[in-house]
Motif scaffolding. Structure first.
Motif, PDB file in Angstrom:
ATOM      1  N   LYS A 350       0.724  -1.134  -0.129  1.00 36.63           N
ATOM      2  CA  LYS A 350      -0.053   0.073   0.111  1.00 36.63           C
ATOM      3  C   LYS A 350       0.872   1.246  -0.076  1.00 36.63           C
ATOM      4  N   ALA A 351       1.941   1.303  -0.717  1.00 37.69           N
ATOM      5  CA  ALA A 351       2.632   2.545  -0.872  1.00 37.69           C
ATOM      6  C   ALA A 351       2.111   3.375  -1.845  1.00 37.69           C
ATOM      7  N   GLY A 352       0.881   2.806  -2.597  1.00 33.51           N
ATOM      8  CA  GLY A 352       0.097   3.801  -3.514  1.00 33.51           C
ATOM      9  C   GLY A 352       0.206   2.992  -4.814  1.00 33.51           C
ATOM     10  N   ARG A 353      -0.375   3.535  -5.863  1.00 33.10           N
ATOM     11  CA  ARG A 353      -0.677   2.825  -7.078  1.00 33.10           C
ATOM     12  C   ARG A 353       0.662   2.580  -7.722  1.00 33.10           C
ATOM     13  N   ALA A 354       1.203   1.228  -8.038  1.00 35.17           N
ATOM     14  CA  ALA A 354       2.271   1.001  -8.699  1.00 35.17           C
ATOM     15  C   ALA A 354       3.494   1.404  -8.107  1.00 35.17           C
ATOM     16  N   ALA A 355       3.540   1.810  -6.581  1.00 36.56           N
ATOM     17  CA  ALA A 355       4.676   2.438  -5.650  1.00 36.56           C
ATOM     18  C   ALA A 355       5.307   1.148  -5.011  1.00 36.56           C
ATOM     19  N   ASP A 356       4.521   0.318  -4.944  1.00 39.31           N
ATOM     20  CA  ASP A 356       5.274  -1.024  -3.973  1.00 39.31           C
ATOM     21  C   ASP A 356       6.534  -1.641  -4.812  1.00 39.31           C
TER      22      ASP A 356
END
Length: 364
Positions: A350-356
């Motif tokens: 859940k770091a953000g959309r496509a940020a993991d």
């Protein structure tokens, strides 16, 4: 799942605790069940290795939830909500795996959770999945030919789906598949030995109760709330991490037929017939996700605590936990030992959309 109000109450209670709990509140150690907040001397194997560095192996992910290893040394990693599976080499090359038929997603999250490679891979090429379908959670099997997943087959159904789904699946050293199931937000399910919820299940590769199960059913242990981590130590003992409610999260040493207390007990209690955790800690220090073992220690990926815990073990005794990478990489979901290397892979959450990311932690 947690609401903001209960968590704030927990933190407030922790701040009001006497000085013996100061190390816990500071995130330095986990309290040992049965001894208040006092920790025993560290248990460290002579050849023990500890985390020394971390680097990004792969980026561009959205909630990568489970990871498992293929015999060629590459990993299969699945995204929870997109229901996508990727093959990832140890150098980070990422290839999407096609799925025919596509595993349908319901309208809510927590769809594709655990993933495991068959112990008989060279003969059957089976991949096992913990899948949140519309009608409930299930354990399914598919065949992987190196590029495509096909032949979806439900092995276990009837696992209620709700707020707490568990979802970790792993093959044990005995060749049987172990699966964690949550109470689905219905606490009484955990104490009902006829229910599949709030349990650790143990099954054959065809989804049948494994020989020697304590009740002659799929149930291996019960009284769990939301268990999300499973691993075995060098002697084959089963360890499990569990998300509690408002006050305590747990590390449990799991034995067949034992009752781990929920909802009567959250953390340590004195109720007859209920097993206490090996370690317990407040959610602020590390709501636990995945769990693995290597070099004499258990490693716990922390969600809310956003850190990696190392807990040395000697037999059934746990030593002083140490936290690494505190608040440096966000929520940590799964942790697995890299085959052939003194290293771990960790997925962020859940770091953000496509940020993991998928991180590699070297052990030296």
């Amino acid at each position: 799942m947690y609401t903001a109000t209960p968590r704030r109450k927990v933190i407030a209670r922790a701040r009001a605790t006497a000085s013996a709990a100061a190390a816990v509140a500071a995130g330095l150690m986990l309290p040992l069940a049965g001894t208040g907040n006092a920790a025993p001397p560290p248990v460290v194997a002579p050849s023990a290795k500890v985390p020394s560095s971390v680097k990004t192996i792969s980026s561009g992910w959205t909630i990568p939830w489970g990871a498992t290893w293929l015999p060629d040394g590459s990993a299969l990693i699945n995204e929870r909500d997109s229901v996508e599976v990727y093959k990832v080499s140890q150098t980070g090359t990422k290839t999407k795996v096609a799925a025919q038929p596509l595993i349908a997603s319901p309208n809510s999250g927590e769809t594709l959770l655990g993933i495991a490679v068959s112990p008989n891979w060279l003969q059957d090429h089976y991949i096992y999945l913990y899948h949140g379908a519309k009608e409930g959670n299930r354990i399914a099997r598919m065949t992987y030919d190196g590029s495509t997943l096909t032949g979806y087959k439900t092995l276990v159904s009837g696992i209620k789906r709700g707020l707490h789904n568990g979802g970790r699946i792993k093959f044990g050293p005995d060749g049987f598949l172990y699966a964690t199931t949550g109470d689905a937000g219905i606490p009484g399910e955990s104490q009902d030995k006829q229910s599949l919820n709030g349990k650790i299940l143990r099954l054959t590769t065809d989804g049948k109760p494994a020989p020697g199960n304590p009740f002659g059913t799929l149930v291996y242990s019960y009284g769990h709330r939301n268990p999300e981590g499973l691993t075995w130590d060098a002697q084959g003992r089963l360890w499990e991490t569990e998300i509690g409610e408002d006050t305590w999260d747990e590390l449990n040493l799991v034995e067949p037929g034992k009752n781990y207390g929920w909802p009567t007990c959250e953390g340590e209690c004195t109720t007859a017939g209920m097993s206490n955790p090996a370690r317990q800690w407040h959610p602020a220090q590390g709501v636990p996700g995945g769990l693995t073992y290597t070099d004499g220690a258990l490693y716990i990926a922390a969600l809310k605590g956003q850190r990696l815990w190392r807990v040395p073990v000697d037999g059934t005794t746990t030593g002083t936990p140490v936290a690494y990478f505190t608040n440096g990489y966000g929520r940590l979901r799964d942790v697995v030992k890299v085959p052939g290397k003194s290293a771990l892979w960790i997925t962020t959450d859940k770091a953000g959309r496509a940020a993991d990311r998928v991180l590699q932690v070297d052990l030296t």
